[in-house]
Design a protein around this motif. Structure first.
Motif, PDB file in Angstrom:
ATOM      1  N   VAL A  12       0.840  -1.199   0.000  1.00  0.00           N
ATOM      2  CA  VAL A  12       0.000   0.000   0.000  1.00  0.00           C
ATOM      3  C   VAL A  12       0.875   1.249   0.000  1.00  0.00           C
ATOM      4  O   VAL A  12       0.586   2.214  -0.709  1.00  0.00           O
ATOM      5  N   ALA A  13       1.956   1.240   0.764  1.00  0.00           N
ATOM      6  CA  ALA A  13       2.836   2.409   0.825  1.00  0.00           C
ATOM      7  C   ALA A  13       3.494   2.682  -0.529  1.00  0.00           C
ATOM      8  O   ALA A  13       3.546   3.831  -0.984  1.00  0.00           O
ATOM      9  N   VAL A  14       3.980   1.632  -1.177  1.00  0.00           N
ATOM     10  CA  VAL A  14       4.622   1.808  -2.483  1.00  0.00           C
ATOM     11  C   VAL A  14       3.590   2.267  -3.512  1.00  0.00           C
ATOM     12  O   VAL A  14       3.859   3.150  -4.340  1.00  0.00           O
ATOM     13  N   SER A  15       2.388   1.701  -3.466  1.00  0.00           N
ATOM     14  CA  SER A  15       1.329   2.115  -4.393  1.00  0.00           C
ATOM     15  C   SER A  15       0.938   3.566  -4.158  1.00  0.00           C
ATOM     16  O   SER A  15       0.694   4.318  -5.110  1.00  0.00           O
ATOM     17  N   LEU A  16       0.878   3.963  -2.910  1.00  0.00           N
ATOM     18  CA  LEU A  16       0.527   5.347  -2.577  1.00  0.00           C
ATOM     19  C   LEU A  16       1.565   6.318  -3.125  1.00  0.00           C
ATOM     20  O   LEU A  16       1.220   7.359  -3.697  1.00  0.00           O
ATOM     21  N   VAL A  19       1.018   6.500  -6.960  1.00  0.00           N
ATOM     22  CA  VAL A  19      -0.160   7.258  -7.357  1.00  0.00           C
ATOM     23  C   VAL A  19       0.056   8.749  -7.132  1.00  0.00           C
ATOM     24  O   VAL A  19      -0.345   9.579  -7.956  1.00  0.00           O
ATOM     25  N   VAL A  20       0.714   9.101  -6.051  1.00  0.00           N
ATOM     26  CA  VAL A  20       0.981  10.525  -5.794  1.00  0.00           C
ATOM     27  C   VAL A  20       1.920  11.087  -6.861  1.00  0.00           C
ATOM     28  O   VAL A  20       1.746  12.215  -7.331  1.00  0.00           O
ATOM     29  N   LEU A  21       2.891  10.305  -7.280  1.00  0.00           N
ATOM     30  CA  LEU A  21       3.811  10.785  -8.318  1.00  0.00           C
ATOM     31  C   LEU A  21       3.140  10.877  -9.684  1.00  0.00           C
ATOM     32  O   LEU A  21       3.582  11.646 -10.543  1.00  0.00           O
ATOM     33  N   LEU A  22       2.094  10.103  -9.910  1.00  0.00           N
ATOM     34  CA  LEU A  22       1.386  10.171 -11.188  1.00  0.00           C
ATOM     35  C   LEU A  22       0.500  11.413 -11.309  1.00  0.00           C
ATOM     36  O   LEU A  22       0.162  11.814 -12.412  1.00  0.00           O
ATOM     37  N   GLN A  23       0.132  11.987 -10.204  1.00  0.00           N
ATOM     38  CA  GLN A  23      -0.769  13.128 -10.251  1.00  0.00           C
ATOM     39  C   GLN A  23      -0.069  14.330 -10.860  1.00  0.00           C
ATOM     40  O   GLN A  23       1.140  14.522 -10.691  1.00  0.00           O
ATOM     41  N   LYS A  24      -0.844  15.116 -11.547  1.00  0.00           N
ATOM     42  CA  LYS A  24      -0.295  16.318 -12.173  1.00  0.00           C
ATOM     43  C   LYS A  24      -0.148  17.383 -11.100  1.00  0.00           C
ATOM     44  O   LYS A  24      -1.116  17.735 -10.425  1.00  0.00           O
ATOM     45  N   SER A  25       1.054  17.885 -10.935  1.00  0.00           N
ATOM     46  CA  SER A  25       1.290  18.891  -9.899  1.00  0.00           C
ATOM     47  C   SER A  25       0.863  20.257 -10.393  1.00  0.00           C
ATOM     48  O   SER A  25       0.763  20.515 -11.585  1.00  0.00           O
ATOM     49  N   GLU A  26       0.645  21.158  -9.457  1.00  0.00           N
ATOM     50  CA  GLU A  26       0.226  22.516  -9.806  1.00  0.00           C
ATOM     51  C   GLU A  26       1.334  23.255 -10.548  1.00  0.00           C
ATOM     52  O   GLU A  26       1.078  23.978 -11.479  1.00  0.00           O
ATOM     53  N   GLY A  27       2.579  23.057 -10.119  1.00  0.00           N
ATOM     54  CA  GLY A  27       3.679  23.760 -10.759  1.00  0.00           C
ATOM     55  C   GLY A  27       4.211  23.021 -11.974  1.00  0.00           C
ATOM     56  O   GLY A  27       4.998  23.547 -12.728  1.00  0.00           O
ATOM     57  N   GLY A  28       3.809  21.789 -12.175  1.00  0.00           N
ATOM     58  CA  GLY A  28       4.286  21.018 -13.307  1.00  0.00           C
ATOM     59  C   GLY A  28       5.678  20.470 -13.112  1.00  0.00           C
ATOM     60  O   GLY A  28       6.303  20.017 -14.070  1.00  0.00           O
ATOM     61  N   THR A  54      -5.954   7.841  -4.428  1.00  0.00           N
ATOM     62  CA  THR A  54      -5.078   8.352  -3.371  1.00  0.00           C
ATOM     63  C   THR A  54      -5.781   8.321  -2.024  1.00  0.00           C
ATOM     64  O   THR A  54      -5.194   7.912  -1.017  1.00  0.00           O
ATOM     65  N   ALA A  55      -7.044   8.732  -1.995  1.00  0.00           N
ATOM     66  CA  ALA A  55      -7.794   8.726  -0.736  1.00  0.00           C
ATOM     67  C   ALA A  55      -7.988   7.305  -0.222  1.00  0.00           C
ATOM     68  O   ALA A  55      -7.833   7.031   0.978  1.00  0.00           O
ATOM     69  N   ILE A  56      -8.293   6.375  -1.112  1.00  0.00           N
ATOM     70  CA  ILE A  56      -8.483   4.974  -0.698  1.00  0.00           C
ATOM     71  C   ILE A  56      -7.178   4.386  -0.184  1.00  0.00           C
ATOM     72  O   ILE A  56      -7.147   3.710   0.853  1.00  0.00           O
ATOM     73  N   LEU A  57      -6.080   4.629  -0.895  1.00  0.00           N
ATOM     74  CA  LEU A  57      -4.785   4.100  -0.446  1.00  0.00           C
ATOM     75  C   LEU A  57      -4.337   4.750   0.859  1.00  0.00           C
ATOM     76  O   LEU A  57      -3.729   4.080   1.712  1.00  0.00           O
ATOM     77  N   ALA A  58      -4.625   6.033   1.033  1.00  0.00           N
ATOM     78  CA  ALA A  58      -4.273   6.701   2.295  1.00  0.00           C
ATOM     79  C   ALA A  58      -5.058   6.101   3.454  1.00  0.00           C
ATOM     80  O   ALA A  58      -4.507   5.860   4.534  1.00  0.00           O
ATOM     81  N   ALA A  59      -6.338   5.831   3.232  1.00  0.00           N
ATOM     82  CA  ALA A  59      -7.151   5.201   4.283  1.00  0.00           C
ATOM     83  C   ALA A  59      -6.649   3.788   4.580  1.00  0.00           C
ATOM     84  O   ALA A  59      -6.573   3.378   5.748  1.00  0.00           O
ATOM     85  N   ALA A  60      -6.270   3.055   3.539  1.00  0.00           N
ATOM     86  CA  ALA A  60      -5.733   1.707   3.746  1.00  0.00           C
ATOM     87  C   ALA A  60      -4.404   1.762   4.488  1.00  0.00           C
ATOM     88  O   ALA A  60      -4.128   0.914   5.354  1.00  0.00           O
ATOM     89  N   PHE A  61      -3.584   2.748   4.176  1.00  0.00           N
ATOM     90  CA  PHE A  61      -2.295   2.889   4.852  1.00  0.00           C
ATOM     91  C   PHE A  61      -2.487   3.180   6.337  1.00  0.00           C
ATOM     92  O   PHE A  61      -1.832   2.586   7.195  1.00  0.00           O
ATOM     93  N   MET A  62      -3.404   4.086   6.652  1.00  0.00           N
ATOM     94  CA  MET A  62      -3.673   4.407   8.059  1.00  0.00           C
ATOM     95  C   MET A  62      -4.255   3.193   8.785  1.00  0.00           C
ATOM     96  O   MET A  62      -3.889   2.915   9.934  1.00  0.00           O
ATOM     97  N   THR A  63      -5.156   2.469   8.127  1.00  0.00           N
ATOM     98  CA  THR A  63      -5.773   1.294   8.749  1.00  0.00           C
ATOM     99  C   THR A  63      -4.735   0.212   9.025  1.00  0.00           C
ATOM    100  O   THR A  63      -4.706  -0.363  10.124  1.00  0.00           O
ATOM    101  N   THR A  64      -3.879  -0.065   8.046  1.00  0.00           N
ATOM    102  CA  THR A  64      -2.857  -1.098   8.272  1.00  0.00           C
ATOM    103  C   THR A  64      -1.850  -0.645   9.329  1.00  0.00           C
ATOM    104  O   THR A  64      -1.349  -1.466  10.092  1.00  0.00           O
TER     105      THR A  64
END
Length: 117
Positions: A12-16, A19-28, A54-64
């Protein structure tokens, strides 16, 4: 059980992170995804999907994380001061040792003769 949960936690941590790196950043600066509009998904639906994932993986990370702590501390017994009872009686104070008798200081040595040149 803990080892299996730890493996899921690491996945879950590696997937998170991915996914965060895949998101388009505001500054590019770090955005790798969302190239052109000719892709499989439009830019808006990609952002919505990545936000939800991202929200689902973050919730899974906190739960685990919480489950790992609970499972690790399950075998430990809590230590309470109330359960231990009253402390043992304090030991009697010990008198300080008697001072040693003072010996008079030794006489200073006589001066040495001057060195001949």
């Amino acid at each position: 059980m803990i080892i299996l949960l730890l493996a899921v936690h690491i996945l879950v941590a590696v997937s998170l992170v991915g996914v965060v790196l895949l998101q388009k950043s505001e500054g590019g600066a770090l955005g790798m995804g969302g190239g052109g509009m000719s892709g499989f998904m439009t830019g808006r639906s990609t952002a919505n999907l990545l936000t939800r994932v991202t929200a689902i993986l973050a919730a899974a990370f906190m739960t685990t994380s919480i489950l790992l702590v609970v499972l690790h501390n399950r075998d430990r017994t809590p230590r309470s001061i109330i359960d231990q009872g009253a402390p043992a009686a304090p030991a009697a104070p010990v008198a300080p040792p008697a001072p040693q008798p003072q010996t008079p200081p030794a006489e200073p040595a006589p001066p040495s003769p001057p060195l001949a040149r």
